[in-house]
Design an enzyme around this catalytic site. Structure first.
Site, mmCIF file in Angstrom:
data_model
loop_
_atom_site.group_PDB
_atom_site.id
_atom_site.type_symbol
_atom_site.label_atom_id
_atom_site.label_comp_id
_atom_site.label_asym_id
_atom_site.label_seq_id
_atom_site.Cartn_x
_atom_site.Cartn_y
_atom_site.Cartn_z
ATOM 1 N N HIS A 189 0.833 -1.197 0.000
ATOM 2 C CA HIS A 189 0.000 0.000 0.000
ATOM 3 C C HIS A 189 0.876 1.260 0.000
ATOM 4 O O HIS A 189 0.689 2.159 -0.835
ATOM 5 C CB HIS A 189 -0.916 -0.002 1.226
ATOM 6 C CG HIS A 189 -1.851 1.160 1.286
ATOM 7 N ND1 HIS A 189 -3.135 1.123 0.767
ATOM 8 C CD2 HIS A 189 -1.696 2.419 1.784
ATOM 9 C CE1 HIS A 189 -3.712 2.292 0.948
ATOM 10 N NE2 HIS A 189 -2.868 3.100 1.566
ATOM 11 N N GLU A 190 1.829 1.307 0.927
ATOM 12 C CA GLU A 190 2.683 2.496 1.022
ATOM 13 C C GLU A 190 3.646 2.596 -0.148
ATOM 14 O O GLU A 190 4.025 3.691 -0.560
ATOM 15 C CB GLU A 190 3.448 2.484 2.353
ATOM 16 C CG GLU A 190 2.567 2.469 3.598
ATOM 17 C CD GLU A 190 1.564 3.606 3.641
ATOM 18 O OE1 GLU A 190 1.817 4.653 3.015
ATOM 19 O OE2 GLU A 190 0.522 3.448 4.302
ATOM 20 N N HIS B 207 2.013 4.614 -2.860
ATOM 21 C CA HIS B 207 2.123 6.052 -2.593
ATOM 22 C C HIS B 207 3.534 6.554 -2.916
ATOM 23 O O HIS B 207 3.708 7.597 -3.555
ATOM 24 C CB HIS B 207 1.825 6.335 -1.118
ATOM 25 C CG HIS B 207 0.391 6.145 -0.725
ATOM 26 N ND1 HIS B 207 -0.660 6.626 -1.466
ATOM 27 C CD2 HIS B 207 -0.166 5.537 0.365
ATOM 28 C CE1 HIS B 207 -1.801 6.329 -0.868
ATOM 29 N NE2 HIS B 207 -1.529 5.663 0.232
#
Length: 413
Positions: free
Chosen positions: A18-19, A22
């Site tokens: 997920h990170e 980003h």
């Protein structure tokens, strides 16, 4: 111990991907990413690569990418402040020292009159009684109390990027969770095989009705009692509705067409017919990728439907599970083998992606909603107001987590 390790690995993998989404899209947009963190709370381990500090933190309950400009800038220089400056060969300031001057005897001392580290990239002040002005390197470091912080010129800050670039950096986190689910399910398909909807015998269980009738793996079923069979589902439908009844299977074995009499056994629980044959499996890359894509879609559809039922009241809040419940289910999945654990992790990853896309404050979906409002209005929402909305949203989420955690404690303990 194995269960604890499985929980740590599963949640670490979900947060990491997920990170990572980003981080990659933010870096691609030219945003300075100060920290990439897995976990929350105190640091356990960290290292710096390039402009970013990579950190492992104590509590395995999330993570973050700290982008320049999202929070108030950490580098603040006030008028009249004494600073030590270090330069590169081109005469640009590469290090600004605000304390501990004794350990930097080579630094030029300057009493600051003004400093612009965002637009002009210049420091002006008094040095040896004369007014001087020095250009600042766009990657200069600010040293304060033994901690180095890279400055963030305006064009490296989150807010300076286009709405599209900012939206991509936010959306990439949930999107990478869908990618992770697809990858895990594809690996599962390659490793364990993907069921094929063909009327072909897979593994035949010893001493089963099929084995006793002489059916073998690879036999292709052409018809049953004269009814044409074109898929595995066709065969299952007839067999399951015929417990204890003799069925005539016409099968193709190599170049030969033969008939076999089979009497399906009755399943003691479902009372349906079973002949003891597994569905054929494919381990091709295309089949596995197709399975990964379809199952990711099916998980997404199921989760969206469940959320809709929750918001309409069809599913009560007491049926929700929080961190305790998810940990418990992850431990059980680990007990049931790698295939179940891979499938469960993929489902969790899809769930994380969808939840984060909900247009709620403090979630990625909430931030995307504010960008949409900015696009419609032609100007951003006041940062203080947006920050307050996200703060209230975060408080609500924490309250919800407390409620579902209490539900979990009552359920499991």
């Amino acid at each position: 111990m194995t269960q604890v390790l499985a929980i740590i690995l599963v949640f670490g993998l979900l947060v990491f991907f997920h990170e990572l989404g980003h981080l990659l899209l933010a870096k691609r947009a030219g945003i300075l990413c100060r920290e990439f963190a897995i976990g929350m709370g105190p640091k356990i381990f960290s290292f710096i690569k390039g402009e970013t500090r990579y950190t492992l933190r104590l509590l395995p309950i999330g993570g973050f990418v700290r982008m320049a400009g999202e929070d108030p800038e950490q580098v603040v220089i006030e008028r009249g402040q004494d600073m030590g400056l270090e330069f590169d060969k081109e005469g640009r300031v590469v290090r600004i020292i605000s304390t501990d001057f004794a350990n930097h005897p080579q630094a030029h001392m300057l009493t600051v009159e003004n400093a612009d580290l965002e637009k002009e990239l210049v420091i002006r002040g008094i040095e040896d009684g004369e007014r001087v002005s020095y250009p600042v390197h766009p990657q200069a470091m600010f040293l304060h109390k033994h901690q180095e912080i890279q400055i963030a010129p305006l064009d490296r800050q989150f807010g300076s990027k286009t709405i599209g670039q900012r939206a991509a950096a936010i959306f990439a986190g949930p999107f990478f969770n869908f990618i992770l689910a697809f990858v895990l399910l594809t690996v599962m398909g390659l490793s364990y095989g993907v069921p094929v909807n063909k009327p072909v015998m897979g593994e035949v269980i010893a001493s089963s009705a099929a084995s006793q009738a002489g059916l073998k793996p690879g036999d292709e079923v052409l018809d049953i009692n004269g009814t044409p069979i074109t898929s595995w589902a066709d065969m299952v439908k007839i067999v399951s509705s015929s417990p204890g009844k003799e069925l005539t299977f016409t099968v193709r074995r190599g170049q030969e067409t033969i008939q076999k009499k089979v009497v399906p056994a009755s399943d003691p629980q479902s009372k349906t017919g079973k002949i003891g044959v597994y569905q054929p499996l494919s381990r091709s890359l295309t089949g596995a990728a197709s399975y990964g894509a379809k199952t990711t879609y099916d998980f997404s559809k199921l989760i969206y439907t469940s959320l809709l039922k929750l918001f309409t009241g069809a599913v009560p809040v007491k049926d929700l599970s929080g961190p305790v419940g998810i940990f418990n289910y992850t431990a059980k999945a680990a007990e049931n083998g790698m295939a179940i654990l891979l499938q469960w992790t993929a489902a969790l990853s899809v769930n994380l992606g969808i939840i984060n896309l909900l247009p709620l404050p403090a979630l990625d979906g909430g931030r995307l909603l504010f960008l949409l409002i900015e696009a419609v209005r032609g100007r951003p929402v006041d940062p203080n107001k947006e920050g307050m909305v996200h703060f209230l949203g975060f408080a609500f989420l924490m309250l919800l987590i407390l409620v579902v955690t209490w539900n979990d404690i009552q359920k499991f303990f």
